[in-house]
Design an enzyme around this catalytic site. Structure first.
Site, short mmCIF file in Angstrom:
data_model
loop_
_atom_site.label_atom_id
_atom_site.label_comp_id
_atom_site.label_asym_id
_atom_site.label_seq_id
_atom_site.Cartn_x
_atom_site.Cartn_y
_atom_site.Cartn_z
N THR A 144 0.36 4.03 8.75
CA THR A 144 -0.42 3.97 7.51
C THR A 144 -1.79 4.58 7.71
OG1 THR A 144 -1.31 2.49 5.84
CG2 THR A 144 -1.17 1.60 8.04
N SER A 179 -6.60 -5.33 7.56
CA SER A 179 -5.83 -6.56 7.31
C SER A 179 -4.93 -6.80 8.52
CB SER A 179 -4.95 -6.42 6.06
OG SER A 179 -3.86 -5.55 6.33
N TYR A 181 -1.84 -7.01 8.37
CA TYR A 181 -0.74 -6.05 8.22
C TYR A 181 -1.13 -4.69 8.82
CZ TYR A 181 1.23 -1.90 6.14
OH TYR A 181 1.73 -0.63 6.00
N HIS A 182 -2.30 -4.15 8.38
CA HIS A 182 -2.69 -2.84 8.88
C HIS A 182 -2.84 -2.87 10.41
CE1 HIS A 182 -3.83 -2.19 4.56
NE2 HIS A 182 -3.44 -0.96 4.82
N LYS A 185 0.33 -2.21 12.31
CA LYS A 185 0.67 -0.79 12.41
C LYS A 185 -0.05 -0.15 13.59
CE LYS A 185 3.14 0.11 8.70
NZ LYS A 185 4.58 0.30 8.79
N GLN A 208 0.97 7.18 6.49
CA GLN A 208 1.13 7.44 5.06
C GLN A 208 0.02 6.77 4.24
OE1 GLN A 208 5.04 7.81 2.47
NE2 GLN A 208 4.73 5.68 2.99
N ALA A 238 -2.15 0.04 -5.84
CA ALA A 238 -3.15 0.39 -6.85
C ALA A 238 -2.62 1.16 -8.06
CB ALA A 238 -4.30 1.14 -6.17
#
Ligand code: NAD
Ligand code: USQ
Length: 385
Positions: A144, A179, A181-182, A185, A208, A238
């Site tokens: 990401t 976050s 989550y990020h 990655k 991405q 978003a």
């Protein structure tokens, strides 16, 4: 070429699996269907009514005569993963199969742990399975753009050349994700890079941006092939969210000032980028990073663009600036490179009035499925007091 799409029941994975199948690749889908389970735990549903994976694949076969193999199970279960790979014998693995929502990962300790275990262990299992039995297989992993955060210098594609005290080296680009989550990655990227270095694996990390849109040539062929389109405060992203909000007359939910700038791309470009990565594999031992996006927008500008497109369709669109539930910079520099995929031949679908019209019309068609209670953000990045 045989390509296994892990996470092939999801938003990006389903569109990619059909696109590759249509282009003559032999495709398998591996998915635990856990995303459908998380939706029901959160009491949310995609805007679009998605069919069960078995029906989707059957319909694809009936329409095109093309078969897609299906493996239902969790990549955290190594025996299952290994058996599926032996049965399918992939030459490339496209790995979309992770928990991908930043707000979901910030709900509480359990969700942060679930996200990082699911993502980091799943990817580690794939790396071991490739190393042990399929050392030539090319791993194409969805990363990401959020791995980089928002540094005050240009963002390069994975690596940056630095001079320090008279010496020079090309090093992984610094990561400042926003976050848990990020962060998962970033951990994946480090593990994959290490595996390429020590075991000689070949991998491409596709960093991405935020994906928008719902229709691809293949998913638009039939109602049973329809893709998911998330609009809720946890999984909705978003631009997709703004279009659905506009369609149902809900004020657009801009967090804070809206100066946050992110990288974006149309889902029709997601599927093409993945094909470009597969068709031009990394060398043995190479850990390649492509920034996968086509344009950059601030959230505030996106809201204004959706308002304009909505007004043109006769919708009355208001924009609300909510208190930002996230901890992130709202005014910052953002300039990321994205030439690697363009050099391989990507021809971008830039955000256009026609795309916005089509997305808004899609949202209006399914507006009756929207649960208004799921629109405002409920997850805060700040500790509960
Ligand atoms: P999604 O939630 O729609 O799909 C992910 C799929 O993976 C789901 O079908 C889920 O059931 C499956 N999955 C999750 N964990 C699994 C496991 N342990 N074993 C097997 N299957 C598992 O997500 P998406 O929007 O399609 O995103 C796909 C990938 O692309 C993710 O890795 C995400 O981080 C990345 N990405 C997405 C976006 C976006 O805007 N959607 C942007 C950048 C990167
Ligand atoms: N935002 C709003 N209003 C909303 C939703 C989001 O202002 O209603 C803002 C957020 O605060 C953030 C930006 O828009 O600044 C992007 O948020 P998002 O929810 O659209 O995207 P994000 O949380 O970053 O995650 C999504 C996908 C994730 C992927 C990532 C790509 O869910 O899987 O990795 O986009 S990127 O953002 O480039 O890291």
């Amino acid at each position: 070429m045989k390509v296994l799409v892990i996470g092939g029941d999801g938003y990006c994975g389903w569109a990619t699996a059909l696109y590759l199948s249509n282009r003559g690749y032999e495709v398998g889908i591996l998915d635990s269907l856990v995303r459908r389970h998380w939706d029901s735990e959160l009491c949310v549903e995609t805007l679009t009514p998605i069919a069960p994976i078995q029906q989707r694949i059957q319909r694809w076969h009936d329409l095109t005569g093309k078969s897609i193999d299906l493996f239902i199970g969790d990549i955290n279960n190594y025996d299952f993963l290994s058996k599926a790979l032996h049965q399918f014998q992939p030459e490339a693995i496209v790995h979309f199969g992770e928990q991908r929502s930043a707000p979901f990962s910030m709900i509480d300790r359990e969700h942060a742990v679930l996200t990082q275990v699911n993502n980091v262990v799943g990817t580690l299992n794939i790396l071991y399975a490739i190393q042990q039995d399929f050392p030539d297989c090319h791993l194409v992993k969805l990363g990401t753009m959020g791995e980089y955060g928002t540094p005050n210098i240009d963002i390069e594609e994975g690596y940056i050349t630095i001079e320090h005290n008279g010496r020079k080296d090309t090093l992984p680009y610094p990561k400042q994700p926003g976050s848990f989550y990020h962060l998962s990655k970033v951990h994946d990227s480090h593990n994959i890079h290490f595996a390429c270095k020590v075991w000689g694996l070949r991998a491409t990390d596709l960093n991405q941006g935020v994906v928008y849109g719902v229709l691809t040539e293949e998913t638009g062929m039939d109602e049973l092939l329809i893709n998911r389109l998330d609009y809720d405060g946890v999984f909705g992203t978003a631009l997709n969210r703004f279009c659905i909000q506009a369609a149902i007359g809900h004020p657009l939910t801009v967090y804070g000032t809206g100066g946050q700038t992110r990288a974006f791309l149309d889902i029709r470009d997601t599927v093409r980028c993945v094909e470009l990565a597969i068709a031009n594999p990394a060398q043995k031992g190479e850990f390649r990073v492509f920034n996968q996006f086509t344009e950059q927008f601030s959230v505030g500008d996106l809201a204004l663009t959706v308002k304009k497109a909505g007004n043109a369709l006769g919708l009355n669109v208001e924009i609300n600036h909510l208190e930002n539930p996230r901890v992130e910079k709202e005014e910052h520099y953002f300039n990321a490179k994205n030439t690697n995929l363009l050099d391989l031949g990507l021809q971008p679908h830039y955000l256009s009035d026609s795309l916005l019209d089509s997305l808004l019309n899609f949202a209006m068609k399914y507006h009756y499925r929207v649960d208004q209670n799921q629109i405002l953000p409920k997850v805060s990045w700040r500790p509960k007091v």
